[in-house]
Scaffold this active site. Structure first.
Site, short mmCIF file in Angstrom:
data_model
loop_
_atom_site.label_atom_id
_atom_site.label_comp_id
_atom_site.label_asym_id
_atom_site.label_seq_id
_atom_site.Cartn_x
_atom_site.Cartn_y
_atom_site.Cartn_z
N TYR A 1 -15.27 14.56 21.18
CA TYR A 1 -13.93 14.10 20.80
C TYR A 1 -13.88 13.65 19.35
CZ TYR A 1 -14.11 14.34 25.77
OH TYR A 1 -14.33 14.79 27.04
N GLU B 1 0.82 -1.22 0.00
CA GLU B 1 0.00 0.00 0.00
C GLU B 1 0.85 1.27 0.00
OE1 GLU B 1 -2.95 -0.49 -0.63
OE2 GLU B 1 -4.08 -1.70 0.79
N HIS C 1 -13.02 -1.85 3.10
CA HIS C 1 -11.57 -2.00 3.26
C HIS C 1 -11.10 -1.60 4.65
CE1 HIS C 1 -7.39 -1.34 1.16
NE2 HIS C 1 -7.27 -1.79 2.40
N HIS D 1 -2.90 3.04 8.61
CA HIS D 1 -3.93 2.33 7.83
C HIS D 1 -4.22 1.01 8.52
CE1 HIS D 1 -6.25 0.32 4.84
NE2 HIS D 1 -5.27 -0.51 4.50
N HIS E 1 -7.39 -2.26 9.29
CA HIS E 1 -8.65 -2.91 9.00
C HIS E 1 -9.35 -3.18 10.33
CE1 HIS E 1 -6.44 -4.77 5.26
NE2 HIS E 1 -6.51 -3.44 5.21
#
Length: 211
Positions: free
Chosen positions: A117, A70, A157, A90, A92
């Site tokens: 928040y 990625e 994703h 990044h 999942h």
């Protein structure tokens, strides 16, 4: 603790908390001359600083470690965000991924503003259509979103969070995942969202500029 040691510790923390599993997820930090990113095919569970891949802003390898597949979208996000981004997370993580898979997701406002928040650390969230992981199309879409968003939800994703520091990117990630978790806990209930006036007060007292 060096920033590279911190990155490895944070990766292990994400794994331990169930935000990353197997070899999923990738993190990067940017310095003036290079980008350090987690390696491809490796779990975040037990990385060491010497395991990290090093590339320049064109993606040219600067050491023997192979970067995450990625890495193109990390480069695209850094280029688009400029000085606003010194780190990218990044993941999942389960609740963010569940959110990204909802067919009836409101893509203009994927989560309600139910805590101050979320507003202070996360919103607004850009939603990017599904593209194959590692594809040029995904990199281009994330680069476009990163021009004016620090938080990006990738359809079917996961999440991408930018920060001026690694700690800021991690805080943003944690807050997005927690808000998504609360959202699913409250589904079917009548939500009490912050009013427009309450949101404006938060924005005034705790401004967050995308510059």
């Amino acid at each position: 603790m060096s920033e590279l040691e911190l990155l490895c510790d944070i990766g292990a923390s994400f794994f331990a908390r169930g935000y990353a599993f197997g070899s999923t997820g990738n993190l990067s930090v940017r310095t003036e001359a290079e980008i350090l990113i987690t390696p491809t095919g490796r779990s975040l569970r037990n990385l060491r600083p010497e395991d990290l891949a090093c590339i320049d802003e064109a993606g040219t390898p600067l050491n023997a470690a192979r970067p995450s597949k990625e890495y193109p979208f990390h480069l695209a996000a850094y280029r688009a965000a400029g000085r606003r981004a010194a780190a990218i997370v990044h993941l999942h993580s389960p609740h963010a991924v569940a959110l990204s898979c909802l067919d009836n997701l409101n893509e203009r406002e994927p989560l309600p503003v139910i805590t101050p928040y979320y507003l202070m650390r996360v919103a607004p969230v850009a939603v990017v259509p599904y593209f194959r992981p590692g594809s040029e199309e995904l990199g281009a879409a994330i680069g476009q979103a990163a021009r004016d968003h620090d938080t990006i939800l990738l359809r079917n994703h996961g999440l991408v969070c930018l920060g001026r520091s690694l700690e800021e990117a991690v805080d943003r990630t944690d807050e997005l995942e927690e808000t998504a978790r609360l959202y699913f806990l409250l589904r079917g209930e009548k939500l009490r969202e912050l009013t427009a006036g309450q949101q404006a007060e938060i924005a005034r007292v705790f401004p967050r500029k995308l510059t």
